[in-house]
Design a protein around this motif. Sequence first.
Motif, PDB file in Angstrom:
ATOM      1  N   UNK A   3      27.984  35.766  40.384  1.00  0.00           N
ATOM      2  CA  UNK A   3      29.119  36.189  40.568  1.00  0.00           C
ATOM      3  C   UNK A   3      28.443  36.625  38.119  1.00  0.00           C
ATOM      4  N   UNK A   4      29.915  37.222  38.004  1.00  0.00           N
ATOM      5  CA  UNK A   4      29.443  37.700  36.555  1.00  0.00           C
ATOM      6  C   UNK A   4      30.583  36.704  35.501  1.00  0.00           C
ATOM      7  N   UNK A   5      29.553  36.518  34.730  1.00  0.00           N
ATOM      8  CA  UNK A   5      30.348  35.292  33.727  1.00  0.00           C
ATOM      9  C   UNK A   5      31.061  36.245  32.741  1.00  0.00           C
ATOM     10  N   UNK A   6      32.549  36.086  32.405  1.00  0.00           N
ATOM     11  CA  UNK A   6      33.891  36.413  31.501  1.00  0.00           C
ATOM     12  C   UNK A   6      33.613  37.439  30.376  1.00  0.00           C
ATOM     13  N   UNK A 118      39.222  27.274  26.240  1.00  0.00           N
ATOM     14  CA  UNK A 118      38.015  28.090  25.159  1.00  0.00           C
ATOM     15  C   UNK A 118      36.894  28.429  25.280  1.00  0.00           C
ATOM     16  N   UNK A 119      36.424  27.731  26.913  1.00  0.00           N
ATOM     17  CA  UNK A 119      35.121  28.279  27.302  1.00  0.00           C
ATOM     18  C   UNK A 119      35.675  29.188  28.800  1.00  0.00           C
ATOM     19  N   UNK A 120      36.974  30.110  29.094  1.00  0.00           N
ATOM     20  CA  UNK A 120      37.608  30.949  29.669  1.00  0.00           C
ATOM     21  C   UNK A 120      37.414  31.954  29.738  1.00  0.00           C
ATOM     22  N   UNK A 121      38.262  32.966  30.169  1.00  0.00           N
ATOM     23  CA  UNK A 121      39.427  33.946  29.757  1.00  0.00           C
ATOM     24  C   UNK A 121      40.002  34.393  31.440  1.00  0.00           C
ATOM     25  N   UNK A 122      40.857  35.224  31.408  1.00  0.00           N
ATOM     26  CA  UNK A 122      41.280  35.787  31.982  1.00  0.00           C
ATOM     27  C   UNK A 122      40.826  37.619  32.287  1.00  0.00           C
ATOM     28  N   UNK A 123      40.590  37.679  33.257  1.00  0.00           N
ATOM     29  CA  UNK A 123      39.729  38.403  34.607  1.00  0.00           C
ATOM     30  C   UNK A 123      41.344  39.397  34.926  1.00  0.00           C
ATOM     31  N   UNK A 145      40.917  32.992  37.052  1.00  0.00           N
ATOM     32  CA  UNK A 145      39.854  32.449  35.465  1.00  0.00           C
ATOM     33  C   UNK A 145      39.140  32.123  35.660  1.00  0.00           C
ATOM     34  N   UNK A 146      38.158  32.625  34.839  1.00  0.00           N
ATOM     35  CA  UNK A 146      36.931  32.832  35.102  1.00  0.00           C
ATOM     36  C   UNK A 146      36.089  32.308  34.021  1.00  0.00           C
ATOM     37  N   UNK A 147      34.792  31.680  34.075  1.00  0.00           N
ATOM     38  CA  UNK A 147      33.880  31.030  33.632  1.00  0.00           C
ATOM     39  C   UNK A 147      33.666  31.839  32.086  1.00  0.00           C
ATOM     40  N   UNK A 148      32.556  31.307  30.972  1.00  0.00           N
ATOM     41  CA  UNK A 148      32.189  31.634  30.365  1.00  0.00           C
ATOM     42  C   UNK A 148      30.544  31.620  29.952  1.00  0.00           C
TER      43      UNK A 148
END
Length: 152
Positions: A3-6, A118-123, A145-148
């Motif tokens: 998978x891809x990081x955020x 702060x270590x995650x984002x919404x895609x 919710x995706x990990x950075x």
Amino acid sequence: MAGKWFDELEIGQTFDHPIRRTITETDNVLFTTMTHNPAQLHLDEEYCKAETEFGTRIVNSCYTLSLMVGVSVGDTTLGTAVANLGWDEVRFPKPLFHGDTVRVETEVVGLRESKSRPDQGIVTFEHRAYNQHGDLVATCKRSGLQKKKPAG
């Protein structure tokens, strides 16, 4: 980790997933019965021949949705997803039938930093499924919710 990081995702980025799947009668009947769906459209060939415009059983749309999203996981969220947040704008413009082969593409249509993590984002991904004739058979937007990428 496939998978891809955020932080590796960009709006407009598109994935043409290499996995293709030919849908079998077993796939459709098993999924339909496992989910306790008694719809004749998926289970009763004689009913469909006599009473529907299709003349044969059609594939359960919930299976189509699950297959479309499942095919995308390896290229997009495998090992980097924290949680699936929702599916929106789910559409099935054409039915699938036993023997149809499905291909899927995914486009990144939304990205935003998480305010509380702060270590995650919404895609937001837009998934599109096509049959072997190139007809669009399903679409949906999926937010997660995706990990950075870890520092270091």
